[in-house]
Scaffold this motif. Structure first.
Motif, PDB file in Angstrom:
ATOM      1  N   PHE A 474       0.843  -1.206   0.000  1.00 36.93           N
ATOM      2  CA  PHE A 474       0.000   0.000   0.000  1.00 36.93           C
ATOM      3  C   PHE A 474       0.878   1.256   0.000  1.00 36.93           C
ATOM      4  O   PHE A 474       0.641   2.194  -0.760  1.00 36.93           O
ATOM      5  CB  PHE A 474      -0.947  -0.013   1.215  1.00 36.93           C
ATOM      6  N   VAL A 475       1.900   1.242   0.841  1.00 39.84           N
ATOM      7  CA  VAL A 475       2.797   2.406   0.922  1.00 39.84           C
ATOM      8  C   VAL A 475       3.442   2.666  -0.444  1.00 39.84           C
ATOM      9  O   VAL A 475       3.534   3.806  -0.902  1.00 39.84           O
ATOM     10  CB  VAL A 475       3.900   2.185   1.984  1.00 39.84           C
ATOM     11  N   LYS A 476       3.827   1.581  -1.093  1.00 37.00           N
ATOM     12  CA  LYS A 476       4.506   1.722  -2.391  1.00 37.00           C
ATOM     13  C   LYS A 476       3.590   2.369  -3.429  1.00 37.00           C
ATOM     14  O   LYS A 476       4.030   3.161  -4.245  1.00 37.00           O
ATOM     15  CB  LYS A 476       4.928   0.329  -2.906  1.00 37.00           C
ATOM     16  N   THR A 477       2.306   1.996  -3.406  1.00 37.85           N
ATOM     17  CA  THR A 477       1.425   2.412  -4.505  1.00 37.85           C
ATOM     18  C   THR A 477       0.539   3.608  -4.176  1.00 37.85           C
ATOM     19  O   THR A 477      -0.094   4.175  -5.054  1.00 37.85           O
ATOM     20  CB  THR A 477       0.510   1.244  -4.914  1.00 37.85           C
ATOM     21  N   PHE A 478       0.459   3.985  -2.910  1.00 34.44           N
ATOM     22  CA  PHE A 478      -0.515   5.017  -2.510  1.00 34.44           C
ATOM     23  C   PHE A 478      -0.193   6.373  -3.129  1.00 34.44           C
ATOM     24  O   PHE A 478       0.930   6.866  -3.053  1.00 34.44           O
ATOM     25  CB  PHE A 478      -0.548   5.142  -0.987  1.00 34.44           C
ATOM     26  N   ASP A 479      -1.214   6.953  -3.747  1.00 29.64           N
ATOM     27  CA  ASP A 479      -1.081   8.298  -4.309  1.00 29.64           C
ATOM     28  C   ASP A 479      -2.308   9.080  -3.869  1.00 29.64           C
ATOM     29  O   ASP A 479      -3.441   8.714  -4.204  1.00 29.64           O
ATOM     30  CB  ASP A 479      -1.012   8.209  -5.838  1.00 29.64           C
ATOM     31  N   ILE A 480      -2.107  10.148  -3.127  1.00 31.75           N
ATOM     32  CA  ILE A 480      -3.249  10.898  -2.565  1.00 31.75           C
ATOM     33  C   ILE A 480      -4.107  11.520  -3.663  1.00 31.75           C
ATOM     34  O   ILE A 480      -5.273  11.833  -3.451  1.00 31.75           O
ATOM     35  CB  ILE A 480      -2.726  11.961  -1.544  1.00 31.75           C
ATOM     36  N   ASN A 481      -3.516  11.648  -4.856  1.00 31.84           N
ATOM     37  CA  ASN A 481      -4.291  12.262  -5.945  1.00 31.84           C
ATOM     38  C   ASN A 481      -5.137  11.262  -6.738  1.00 31.84           C
ATOM     39  O   ASN A 481      -5.880  11.667  -7.623  1.00 31.84           O
ATOM     40  CB  ASN A 481      -3.342  12.998  -6.911  1.00 31.84           C
ATOM     41  N   ASP A 482      -5.030   9.991  -6.391  1.00 29.88           N
ATOM     42  CA  ASP A 482      -5.874   9.001  -7.083  1.00 29.88           C
ATOM     43  C   ASP A 482      -7.344   9.275  -6.831  1.00 29.88           C
ATOM     44  O   ASP A 482      -7.716   9.674  -5.713  1.00 29.88           O
ATOM     45  CB  ASP A 482      -5.571   7.587  -6.534  1.00 29.88           C
ATOM     46  N   ASP A 483      -8.170   9.014  -7.857  1.00 30.54           N
ATOM     47  CA  ASP A 483      -9.607   9.094  -7.573  1.00 30.54           C
ATOM     48  C   ASP A 483     -10.017   7.793  -6.875  1.00 30.54           C
ATOM     49  O   ASP A 483      -9.202   6.862  -6.754  1.00 30.54           O
ATOM     50  CB  ASP A 483     -10.420   9.377  -8.842  1.00 30.54           C
ATOM     51  N   MET A 484     -11.255   7.744  -6.482  1.00 28.31           N
ATOM     52  CA  MET A 484     -11.664   6.619  -5.645  1.00 28.31           C
ATOM     53  C   MET A 484     -11.508   5.277  -6.362  1.00 28.31           C
ATOM     54  O   MET A 484     -11.073   4.292  -5.756  1.00 28.31           O
ATOM     55  CB  MET A 484     -13.100   6.801  -5.192  1.00 28.31           C
ATOM     56  N   ASN A 485     -11.852   5.251  -7.655  1.00 28.06           N
ATOM     57  CA  ASN A 485     -11.761   3.985  -8.391  1.00 28.06           C
ATOM     58  C   ASN A 485     -10.325   3.496  -8.498  1.00 28.06           C
ATOM     59  O   ASN A 485     -10.049   2.311  -8.270  1.00 28.06           O
ATOM     60  CB  ASN A 485     -12.348   4.138  -9.799  1.00 28.06           C
ATOM     61  N   THR A 486      -9.436   4.411  -8.858  1.00 31.73           N
ATOM     62  CA  THR A 486      -8.031   4.028  -9.004  1.00 31.73           C
ATOM     63  C   THR A 486      -7.499   3.521  -7.667  1.00 31.73           C
ATOM     64  O   THR A 486      -6.788   2.516  -7.579  1.00 31.73           O
ATOM     65  CB  THR A 486      -7.201   5.254  -9.456  1.00 31.73           C
ATOM     66  N   TRP A 487      -7.849   4.234  -6.628  1.00 33.65           N
ATOM     67  CA  TRP A 487      -7.417   3.878  -5.267  1.00 33.65           C
ATOM     68  C   TRP A 487      -7.861   2.461  -4.931  1.00 33.65           C
ATOM     69  O   TRP A 487      -7.099   1.628  -4.465  1.00 33.65           O
ATOM     70  CB  TRP A 487      -7.994   4.917  -4.308  1.00 33.65           C
ATOM     71  N   PHE A 488      -9.131   2.176  -5.262  1.00 35.14           N
ATOM     72  CA  PHE A 488      -9.648   0.857  -4.913  1.00 35.14           C
ATOM     73  C   PHE A 488      -9.060  -0.234  -5.805  1.00 35.14           C
ATOM     74  O   PHE A 488      -8.823  -1.357  -5.352  1.00 35.14           O
ATOM     75  CB  PHE A 488     -11.183   0.846  -4.951  1.00 35.14           C
ATOM     76  N   GLU A 489      -8.830   0.113  -7.067  1.00 38.21           N
ATOM     77  CA  GLU A 489      -8.189  -0.854  -7.976  1.00 38.21           C
ATOM     78  C   GLU A 489      -6.854  -1.311  -7.389  1.00 38.21           C
ATOM     79  O   GLU A 489      -6.494  -2.486  -7.443  1.00 38.21           O
ATOM     80  CB  GLU A 489      -7.937  -0.220  -9.362  1.00 38.21           C
TER      81      GLU A 489
END
Ligand code: GLU
Length: 561
Positions: A474-489
């Motif tokens: 999660f730390v590696k991939t987390f981007d605060i600018n992701d929209d909800m769908n991208t985040w959940f993907e």
């Protein structure tokens, strides 16, 4: 006996006539059907939850009909009066939507003063008026003095009580009482003159003409048709200090003040025969009566009990510290008062309770049941419909007085706090996490570093290794600018990668084929970030917390694994 002479002996200082008094209290000029109601508390302490019932009913009925609702302070019992109670009572009632048009209300300086043309509204200031009517009753042979001193009386009562215990023969007892009463009625003018010359005090008693074997038919607007035995008891009208009893003051005041509906607790029902008699003796039109059932609660053993003074929930002042918002309490009172209120409310969700057409016929004739669980449900609904702005205002106002630490955090950054309260609010199905303001801390705590604590346990059925890998990925991939769908993907990707089902449908078809599901993966992340198993929407929460906080908390959790 010359009654006029007797009246003059007893009340030489009273020169005014009842006609003169009546002229000062002309009938009210109100539209057809307008109700005049009053709340008439004795200032002996706090407002009891049960007191909110008659006062709310009075307020609703008067204001719904274009009538008048007034406050009369029944302070005839100086011994029981509590300093400042009347002021406190007015403030508390105002908080719960009970506003008076007239009566003994507070002025700008917080002192009680009269507003309205039918006063004085404090019974202690009406002594003269009662005596005018008392004198009239004596003149008409309907009331008489009784020179038994208070000591004699209490002695008499004490012996009566003792005899009561011994004496199971109620007929003999009733006869003894009757004989005592007849003896009291039997006096001469000379005896009265003698007593007065010696400065003996007297009480004034009604000369009851009722026959208890006969019944008075009566319709109470709440209880329905009832029959009560006529009154044959020479009850006291004026005490020896000239102060009226409740019965006498009720008749005189409600007549002069133009009350159309007397709304009071059902504990007064047994006195009704006395009141009917008194109104008739005085030539007053009987008002309509509504006797409101007592509030009950279920005790530890599952039995119904009266909600007594000392029970939790009885004192209205406690509701503030318990964190209830008055709007919710008012809604709850309405649900108890009118059986169709909830139905109306669900169809008129956006309207205030004051728009509800209050209906006397829908009132419970037996006791309403007080129940915190129901109150909390109502309260959750009320708060869930408030704007984030309002929740912010009300909760911080409460915290200011009752939780300073929380208050400082809430107001340090109002926009931040409001964005928290905005989660899941405004839609068709708003979140219902808060019933009382004391719930706020537990709900928002993880948004504030001061309150956040790492939860160092995960459900045991998952390997620490998988949890750790989830968090690291999660730390590696987390981007605060992701929209909800991208985040959940991205979370689904983690699930797939670790052998957890990313598709809930597939998981349900064959759970044994996976270590768990994407919802477990989300739970690992949720626990790391919020410290809880249940929390508001994760995506939005992370947006509010910000990148650094999210990453720091995940890393902190990883280091414990
Ligand atoms: N002072 C009375 C009481 O507190 C008032 C009852 C009434 O409303 O008439 O019970």
């Amino acid at each position: 006996m010359d009654y006029n002479y007797l009246a003059e002996l007893l009340f030489p200082h009273i020169k005014e006539t009842t006609e003169e008094i009546e002229a000062k209290y002309p009938p009210r000029q109100l539209p057809e059907g307008a109700k005049v109601t009053r709340f008439a508390p004795s200032p002996t302490g706090f407002v009891h939850f049960g007191g909110l019932f008659p006062s709310t009913v009075g307020e609703r009925l008067a204001h719904q009909s274009g009538g008048v609702f007034f406050l009369r302070i029944e302070d005839t019992d100086a011994k029981r009066e509590v300093e400042g109670a009347a002021e406190g009572l007015i403030k508390t009632l105002a908080k719960y939507g009970v506003h008076f048009d007239e009566g003994a209300i507070l002025d700008e300086n917080g002192n009680i003063s009269d507003h309205g043309a039918y006063g004085p509204y404090k019974q202690s200031l009406r002594g003269h008026i009662y005596q005018v009517y008392a004198k009239k009753l004596v003149c008409e042979g309907k009331a008489y003095p009784c020179f038994t001193t208070e000591e004699e009386l209490s002695e008499l009562q004490a012996t009566n009580k003792k005899e009561e215990i011994k004496n199971t023969d109620w007929l003999a007892e009733a006869e003894a009482k009757r004989a005592e009463m007849l003896a009291r009625r039997n006096f001469t003018i000379e005896e009265v003159e003698e007593h007065l010359k010696n400065g003996h005090p007297f009480v004034l008693r009604i000369l009851a003409n009722g026959d208890p074997d006969k019944k008075v038919k009566f319709t109470d607007l709440v209880k329905g048709n009832i029959e009560i035995p006529e009154n044959d008891e020479d009850f006291v009208l004026l005490k020896s200090d000239g102060i009226p009893t409740y019965h006498f003051a009720h008749a005189v005041d409600d007549h002069l003040m133009g009350t159309t509906h007397v709304i009071r607790g059902e504990e007064w029902l047994p006195s009704l025969a006395k009141h009917i008699q008194l109104f008739s003796y005085l030539g007053f039109k009987l008002p309509k009566y509504m006797h409101i059932a007592q509030i009950m609660r279920i005790d530890e053993n599952g039995n119904k009990k009266k909600l007594s003074k000392r029970d939790m929930g009885a004192n209205m002042d406690d509701y503030t510290s318990m964190g209830y918002c008055p709007e919710a309490v008012c809604e709850y009172v309405m649900t108890l008062l009118n059986s169709n209120y909830e139905e109306w409310h669900s169809q008129n969700a956006d309207k205030p309770y004051t728009s509800f057409p209050f209906n006397i016929k829908k009132m419970s004739t037996s006791g309403c049941l007080f129940d915190f669980a129901k109150l909390n449900d109502v309260s959750k609904n009320v708060i869930s419909k408030m704007s984030a702005e309002k929740v912010y205002e009300l909760s911080s106002e409460w915290a200011k007085d009752f939780d300073k630490e929380l208050y400082c955090e809430l107001v340090a950054n109002p926009e931040y706090t409001k964005s928290i309260f905005a989660i899941g609010r405004g839609g068709k199905k708003p979140r219902k996490d808060i019933a009382v303001w004391t719930d706020v801390k537990g709900y928002v705590d993880f948004f504030y570093d001061k309150f956040f604590t790492i939860k160092d346990e995960y459900p045991e059925n998952f390997s620490k290794q998988d949890i750790k890998l989830t968090l690291e990925e999660f730390v590696k991939t987390f981007d605060i600018n992701d929209d909800m769908n991208t985040w959940f993907e991205k979370i689904r990707d983690i699930a797939d990668m670790l052998g957890f089902a990313s598709d809930m449908k597939l998981y349900k078809q064959n759970p044994d084929a996976y270590k768990g599901s994407v919802s477990d993966i989300s739970m690992f992340i949720r626990i790391a970030i919020t410290g809880k198993m249940n929390a508001p929407d994760m995506y939005t929460s992370m947006q509010i917390l910000g990148y650094d906080r999210v990453i720091n908390r995940i890393n902190a959790m990883i280091s414990t694994l």
